[in-house]
Write an enzyme that holds these catalytic residues in place. Structure first.
Site, short mmCIF file in Angstrom:
data_model
loop_
_atom_site.label_atom_id
_atom_site.label_comp_id
_atom_site.label_asym_id
_atom_site.label_seq_id
_atom_site.Cartn_x
_atom_site.Cartn_y
_atom_site.Cartn_z
N ASP A 274 40.78 7.27 34.95
CA ASP A 274 41.19 8.58 35.23
C ASP A 274 42.29 9.04 34.45
O ASP A 274 42.86 8.35 33.56
CB ASP A 274 41.85 8.24 36.84
CG ASP A 274 41.70 9.42 37.61
OD1 ASP A 274 41.65 10.85 37.09
OD2 ASP A 274 41.65 9.45 38.90
C1 NOJ Z 1 42.42 13.01 38.53
C2 NOJ Z 1 41.80 12.80 39.75
O1 NOJ Z 1 42.10 11.49 40.18
C3 NOJ Z 1 40.30 12.60 39.43
O2 NOJ Z 1 39.32 12.70 40.51
C4 NOJ Z 1 39.83 13.96 38.35
O3 NOJ Z 1 38.54 13.79 38.29
C5 NOJ Z 1 40.68 13.68 37.32
N1 NOJ Z 1 42.07 14.06 37.45
C6 NOJ Z 1 40.16 14.57 36.14
O4 NOJ Z 1 40.80 16.06 36.64
#
Ligand code: NOJ
Length: 732
Positions: A274
């Site tokens: 993430d």
């Molecule tokens: C953080 C989020 O937790 C995740 O769900 C998302 O896909 C990513 N950022 C990318 O934007």
């Protein structure tokens, strides 16, 4: 395994692709391999600002394999050209984006979509999203979010399919099929990403990014199954989560990322971290610096580093020092390349720049958006059949969400535009041809009561008040957790003022999480849960309120009576001192002094404009042994559902089971099947369910997943609290 899953798996299991990967790998330098494991954001940041790098220069030297947050075929193609025409090995970039509930055609938020209990429809929304996203140059979506969520305080409950692992798995597979199709090399296919691996939904106190600590049994029986379902459906990628699991950050967790995902499930796609979750191994306290973070992340099984700049800056050194094996880098690179080959990016790296103009918001896409919104609405209450509204009744539409096009989009609508939305007010005004009374009444969050008098006056002139209340689109989603589950601001006060007029009130709720609304539900005539319905909010709501379509959505998450009940979920254990469900404060039982333990509206609940009755279920199988179930024998359950009302309607008959006499305590009920039945008034339908060994298997005392002998109870019911039981002994 269904045939479709086998076909969907093919791209990653193809020998032809493996051969191409191996031949390319042989020509790559260590730096170029590591480049494939690096992802940076271009354009808007979807996390805290991180390292600024010269992306073009990095791409040109093969130092970056993926970009997120860049959209638009022209913009994407320009950067792709640098990779494909300007880098030594011409390896195409893969462009990723959070395409969560639609792209330009925005659908209901995922929690709302799950309330359709309609896998085919969810698959179609994902297909539309993929067609539009790919027209914008995006071939990878960070969806579906398959985290089981049991706590309404957690803002991200909005992004998933609710609290049930079985339904969560079905929904996960539907998204994967819709995004990826059977052939990932189709230019309209995009690769899916099951996230956030794993147990993110169990964040303590519903606080985002917070600690998770749970038993391996709960991990395996509750939080892993939707991921397993996504893998079985052929998902190409997974995203590792922010949280710890038993003290080990999910983005450095070798047990879940490698032992389970690769070893037990045979997953051949790749895992992306993430946003900066590799960098966050430092504040977690298991890495002292970016070098140690990169080492722990890659060695655990995170193949690609999103936005942390840890792999890009540290992996070469780590390999040279022998702290990361060359073979580990090779394997991660293989996984990324496999997906790129499967997507056909080497053959067709560029997006067709003429497609977007035709595809975005096409009439066919808008029709799916309207159908999805209509089916996502859940009729929570309908006293005195105040709904559907009868033509000719004077309506006062009141509330801060009645005309808020922007809020209808929900949180994750990166490419959504409020100009594309038809609000409830504008759709209703069109229907009523000028006869609509409207007053905003208040803002979503304010203390000012300046608009109350106008709202009350409108209600007094009307026969019925329709109140559009709830949360703003940015009160659920990432980092939007709440400690209160009430209507924000002074909306409840406004509602009280309108209720005091004595006019019947229809409360239309917009929210991304269950709210605790006991006063509201006791004082209004009808409650319609509308979630955030997307671009077709207005038409879908008007059709529903006027009965052109009857509501058919069902809750996939329990609505509490009070925030203090959270985490609240139907598939709980019984405890040794179960509390009564119909009374409070019985001494020495597992209840509360001041509240029932049951939800205000249970999982599975949803009314419509007609009524249904259920016969007691019949178990058609007379006797069965646990070993027979393991060998493929099944248990058949049957019930009769009758439409005893005056109009046709859709009933979602739900199959629940419970097991007792087992080696470990099992939930009081678990969903194992459902059937959406369209039944004419006065008619009845026989519904039959088949229970397989896999449906009844769980992680026993020996940590093995299997069916155990014991007493099986089944219900066929309209929700998780209703229905008559039938029993069967599963023999040793
Ligand atoms: C953080 C989020 O937790 C995740 O769900 C998302 O896909 C990513 N950022 C990318 O934007």
């Amino acid at each position: 395994m269904p045939l479709l899953s086998l076909l969907a798996l093919a791209p990653f299991d193809s020998k032809a692709i493996d051969a191409r990967v191996e031949s390319l790998l042989k020509r790559m330098t260590l730096e170029e391999k590591i480049g494939q494991l690096v992802q940076f954001s271009d354009g808007s940041a979807t996390g805290p600002e991180g390292a600024q790098v010269d992306q073009k220069a990095l791409v040109a030297k093969g130092g970056m394999g993926s970009v997120l947050n860049l959209t638009g075929a022209k913009e994407v193609n320009a950067l792709q050209r640098v990779a494909v025409e300007g880098s030594r090995l011409k390896i195409p970039l893969i462009f990723g984006l959070d395409v969560i509930h639609g792209h330009r055609t925005v659908f209901p938020v995922p929690l709302g979509l799950s309330a359709t209990w309609d896998e085919g429809l969810i698959e179609r929304t994902a297909r539309v999203a993929a067609v539009e996203a790919s027209a914008d140059g995006v071939r990878w979506t960070f969806s579906p979010m398959v985290d089981v969520a049991r706590d309404a305080r957690w803002g991200r409950i909005m992004e998933g399919a609710g609290e049930d692992p079985w339904l969560g798995g079905r929904v996960a597979a539907a998204y994967v099929r819709g995004y990826q199709t059977r052939d990932l090399s189709d230019p309209t296919a995009i690769v899916a990403c099951a996230k956030h691996y794993v147990a993110y939904g169990a964040a303590e106190a519903g606080r985002d990014y917070n600690t998770v600590d749970l038993s391996d049994r709960v991990l395996r029986d509750v939080y892993l199954p939707p991921f397993k379902a996504a893998v079985d459906a052929g998902v190409g990628t997974l995203m590792s989560a922010f949280n710890t699991v038993g003290g080990v950050p999910a983005s450095a967790n070798r047990y879940t990322l490698t032992d389970v995902l690769r070893g037990e499930w045979g997953f051949r796609g790749f895992v992306v971290s993430d946003w900066n979750s590799i960098g966050e191994l430092i504040p977690h306290g298991i890495a002292l610096d970016a070098e140690e973070a990169a080492e722990k992340g890659l060695n655990a099984g995170v193949d690609m580093d999103m936005a942390a700049n840890a792999y890009a800056s540290k992996l070469v050194g780590l390999v040279k020092k022998g702290r990361v094996k060359q073979g580990t880098v090779d394997e991660a690179t293989r996984r990324v390349l496999r997906v790129k080959f499967a997507l056909g990016l080497f053959e067709r790296p560029y997006a067709d720049e003429s497609r977007a103009a035709r595809e975005m918001l096409s009439p066919g896409h808008l029709a799916v958006a309207r159908e999805a919104a209509e089916r996502s609405f859940v009729l929570l209450k309908n006293e005195g059949a105040v709904l559907p509204l009868t033509p000719g009744r004077r309506v006062a539409l009141i509330g801060p969400l009645a005309d808020s096009a922007d809020d209808m989009l929900g949180e994750w609508a990166v490419r959504g535009r409020k100009e594309d939305v038809t609000s409830l007010r504008s759709a209703m005004a069109e229907r009523l041809k000028g006869g609509l009374l409207y007053a905003k009444g208040t803002e979503i969050q304010t203390e000012s009561e300046a608009g109350f008098a106008e709202a009350v006056a409108a209600a007094q002139k009307a026969d019925v008040a329709v109140m559009a209340l709830g949360e703003s689109r940015f009160m659920s989603g990432e980092a939007f957790s709440r400690t209160r589950l009430d209507l924000p601001g002074n909306q409840r006060k406004l509602l009280e003022a309108v209720v005091a007029t004595g006019k019947p009130v229809v409360l239309v709720l917009f929210n991304g999480r269950p709210l605790a609304l006991p006063w509201e539900s006791a004082h209004v005539s009808a409650m319609l849960e509308a979630w955030f319905p997307g671009v077709q909010a207005g038409p879908a709501l008007v059709h529903t309120l006027y009965g052109d379509v009857a509501p058919s959505g069902r809750l996939t998450t329990s609505f509490p009576r009070a925030v203090g009940q959270e985490p609240l979920y139907y598939n709980r254990l019984n405890t040794g001192r179960p509390a009564r469900t119909d009374a409070i404060a019985e001494r020495f039982t597992s209840g509360y002094l001041d509240e029932l333990i049951t939800p205000l509206f249970p999982f599975g609940h949803g009314l419509t404009y007609t009524r249904f009755t259920y016969s007691a279920p019949k178990i058609l199988t007379k006797s069965i042994r646990a070993a027979d179930l393991a060998k493929g024998k099944t248990i058949e359950v049957e019930a009769v559902v009758a439409n005893v009302g005056a109009s046709a309607g859709i009933e979602t008959a739900q199959l629940y089971v419970a097991q007792r006499g087992t080696s470990v305590a099992r939930p009081i009920r678990e969903l194992k099947g459902y059937e959406r039945l369209r039944i004419a008034p006065g008619e009845s339908r026989r519904v039959r369910f088949v229970l397989r060994g896999a449906d009844l298997a769980f992680t026993g005392l020996d940590m093995k997943r299997k069916v155990e002998p014991g007493e099986l109870t089944v219900w066929v019911a309209p929700n998780a609290e209703a229905g008559a039981p039938a029993k069967l002994r599963i023999l040793p």
